[in-house]
Motif scaffolding. Structure first.
Motif, PDB file in Angstrom:
ATOM      1  N   ARG A  33       5.823  14.136   5.444  1.00 19.44           N
ATOM      2  CA  ARG A  33       4.333  14.159   5.141  1.00 19.44           C
ATOM      3  C   ARG A  33       4.121  13.476   3.928  1.00 19.44           C
ATOM      4  O   ARG A  33       3.491  12.346   4.114  1.00 19.44           O
ATOM      5  N   GLU A  36       5.574   9.734   3.680  1.00 18.83           N
ATOM      6  CA  GLU A  36       5.310   8.822   4.409  1.00 18.83           C
ATOM      7  C   GLU A  36       4.229   8.392   3.154  1.00 18.83           C
ATOM      8  O   GLU A  36       3.669   7.121   3.328  1.00 18.83           O
ATOM      9  N   VAL A  37       3.258   9.253   3.415  1.00 18.91           N
ATOM     10  CA  VAL A  37       1.659   9.060   2.889  1.00 18.91           C
ATOM     11  C   VAL A  37       2.531   7.807   1.462  1.00 18.91           C
ATOM     12  O   VAL A  37       1.606   7.318   1.025  1.00 18.91           O
ATOM     13  N   ALA A  40       2.761   4.792   1.594  1.00 21.30           N
ATOM     14  CA  ALA A  40       1.587   4.109   2.664  1.00 21.30           C
ATOM     15  C   ALA A  40       1.714   2.571   1.533  1.00 21.30           C
ATOM     16  O   ALA A  40       1.025   3.041   0.555  1.00 21.30           O
ATOM     17  N   PRO A  41       1.739   1.608   1.476  1.00 24.74           N
ATOM     18  CA  PRO A  41       0.770  -0.045   0.769  1.00 24.74           C
ATOM     19  C   PRO A  41      -0.494  -0.271   0.966  1.00 24.74           C
ATOM     20  O   PRO A  41      -0.806  -0.329   0.136  1.00 24.74           O
ATOM     21  N   ARG A  42      -0.673   0.285   2.212  1.00 21.01           N
ATOM     22  CA  ARG A  42      -2.272  -0.041   2.397  1.00 21.01           C
ATOM     23  C   ARG A  42      -3.119   1.230   2.822  1.00 21.01           C
ATOM     24  O   ARG A  42      -4.094   0.682   2.983  1.00 21.01           O
ATOM     25  N   ARG A  43      -2.908   2.534   1.912  1.00 25.47           N
ATOM     26  CA  ARG A  43      -3.768   3.338   2.159  1.00 25.47           C
ATOM     27  C   ARG A  43      -4.867   3.328   1.835  1.00 25.47           C
ATOM     28  O   ARG A  43      -5.404   3.667   1.861  1.00 25.47           O
ATOM     29  N   GLY A  47      -4.786  -0.466  -2.110  1.00 25.69           N
ATOM     30  CA  GLY A  47      -3.617  -1.137  -1.783  1.00 25.69           C
ATOM     31  C   GLY A  47      -3.058  -2.019  -1.631  1.00 25.69           C
ATOM     32  O   GLY A  47      -4.425  -3.737  -2.479  1.00 25.69           O
ATOM     33  N   SER A  75       1.279   1.433  -3.794  1.00 26.46           N
ATOM     34  CA  SER A  75       0.777   2.767  -3.145  1.00 26.46           C
ATOM     35  C   SER A  75       1.470   3.516  -4.031  1.00 26.46           C
ATOM     36  O   SER A  75       1.379   3.729  -5.397  1.00 26.46           O
ATOM     37  N   SER A  88      12.244   5.994  -1.816  1.00 24.23           N
ATOM     38  CA  SER A  88      12.473   7.495  -2.208  1.00 24.23           C
ATOM     39  C   SER A  88      13.735   8.366  -2.643  1.00 24.23           C
ATOM     40  O   SER A  88      13.422   9.730  -2.497  1.00 24.23           O
ATOM     41  N   ASP A 129      -3.180  14.968   4.677  1.00 21.77           N
ATOM     42  CA  ASP A 129      -4.072  14.333   5.506  1.00 21.77           C
ATOM     43  C   ASP A 129      -5.192  14.760   5.478  1.00 21.77           C
ATOM     44  O   ASP A 129      -6.005  14.260   6.527  1.00 21.77           O
TER      45      ASP A 129
END
Length: 361
Positions: A33, A36-37, A40-43, A47, A75, A88, A129
């Motif tokens: 997780r 993934e976070v 993320a390019p817009r979190r 972003g 990101s 990655s 999260d």
């Protein structure tokens, strides 16, 4: 069958434990997780959406500002490793999810000429999260542990604020003989959007780790190359911070950004004062500065209009966030008015030119 009141108590305790211990429990799941976070390019506020929002004519320079050297990285991972195309493989050796726990304590603090109190004592655990947490609750150095950690292990621990590119904590030989090279400092996120701080765990390398000369513009790739840690990044966790007056005041005192006026905007928008009709005619949305106003109150012990008046000698500061009244006798002398002088060389924000302004009162 349990009585209803006991069942309710168990449910409450279960919810409390779930909040304290976080959502992510399994190490492998947590690591996936996290990967993934961070990709993320817009979190977060930096972003890809920032380019569109901040290219508008009415874009606010403070909310759109940031370290210019990181403007093209959107990101967490791309900002950490300063690469436009993140892969990655940068996190190929992750096998630890550090459990980072803050033991919050209540407290008072003063910010933007107002006294604040935070009474939230719930523990906070870092989680990819997690809900954003106020910087005041993150002000003390947290506990760090994980399931496979042994007392004779030796790791290097790094906290870095991804949004503002600062080094917030650095310790070596953890936990066997922990030596702190940079004392812990919380994120000073002044902007209304969540901001991530990252916890990095490195295996002990061959080169002795030294603290960077500057805590500003912390360059992680350069740090890793200098200490030959390219293959030793084994743990990563996230702390997500919101904003609060505590962080706004710290930025102001550092001479970086003065965002106190945003608190007044928020207050006037949420709860417009009914007895100050003049405020309804002011363009509150256009506020972009904060002034500190104080009166030197002289000592007084006299009878005025058949009443005894006794005032101490003190300085009385206006508190627009508190909407409180002061004695008319305190205003017998001319006020002292000041504002933070923030120069272009001090601020990371290209369009922030407070040093060129003159105010008319």
């Amino acid at each position: 069958m349990l009585p209803a009141h006991r069942l309710l108590l168990l449910l409450v305790l279960a919810c409390h434990v779930a909040y304290v211990t976080g959502v992510c429990r399994d190490t492998d799941t947590c690591i996936e997780r996290v990967k993934e976070v961070v990709a993320a390019p817009r979190r977060f506020w930096f972003g890809e959406q920032r380019s569109a929002l901040c290219s508008q004519r009415n874009a606010k320079s403070l909310e759109c500002g940031g370290p210019p050297q990181l403007a093209h990285f959107h990101s967490i991972a791309s900002r950490l490793f300063r690469v436009k195309t993140y892969h990655s493989a940068y996190l190929r050796n992750l096998n630890i999810f550090p459990r980072v726990t803050y033991r919050a304590s209540p407290g008072h603090y003063r910010a933007c000429e107002h006294d604040f109190f935070s009474g939230n004592t719930s523990a906070v655990e870092a989680d990819p999260d997690m809900e954003p947490v106020e910087p005041f609750r993150l002000r003390k150095r947290p506990e760090i542990s994980w399931s496979e950690l042994q007392f004779d292990d030796q790791y290097t621990v790094v906290f870095t604020d991804v949004g503002y590119a600062t080094l917030n904590y650095l310790a070596v030989d953890f936990p066997k003989a922990t030596k702190i090279l940079k004392e812990y400092e919380p994120t000073e996120n002044y902007r209304p959007s969540p901001n991530p701080m990252v916890v990095l765990i490195f295996r002990k390398g061959r080169v002795e780790v030294e603290a960077p000369k500057s805590e500003e513009d912390f360059d992680l790739p350069q740090f890793m190359l200098k200490h030959e840690l390219e293959d030793d990044l084994v743990g990563l966790s996230l702390i997500v911070a919101s904003s609060d007056p505590f962080a706004i005041e710290k930025q102001r005192l550092r001479g970086k950004v003065d965002y106190c006026y945003s608190l007044l905007q928020k207050r006037l928008s949420a709860n417009p004062p009914r007895h100050h009709t003049v405020l309804h005619r002011l363009p509150v949305d256009e506020l972009d500065s904060w002034l500190s106003v104080s009166f030197d109150q002289h000592a007084m012990n006299a009878n005025v209009c058949c009443q005894k008046v006794k005032l101490p000698k003190t300085s009385v500061f206006l508190d627009p966030l508190g909407d409180v009244s002061i004695s008319a006798l305190s205003t017998l002398t001319a006020p002292a008015i000041s504002t933070m002088r923030i120069t272009a060389s001090q601020s990371n924000y290209i369009n922030y030119h407070r040093q060129t302004r003159n105010f008319v009162g």
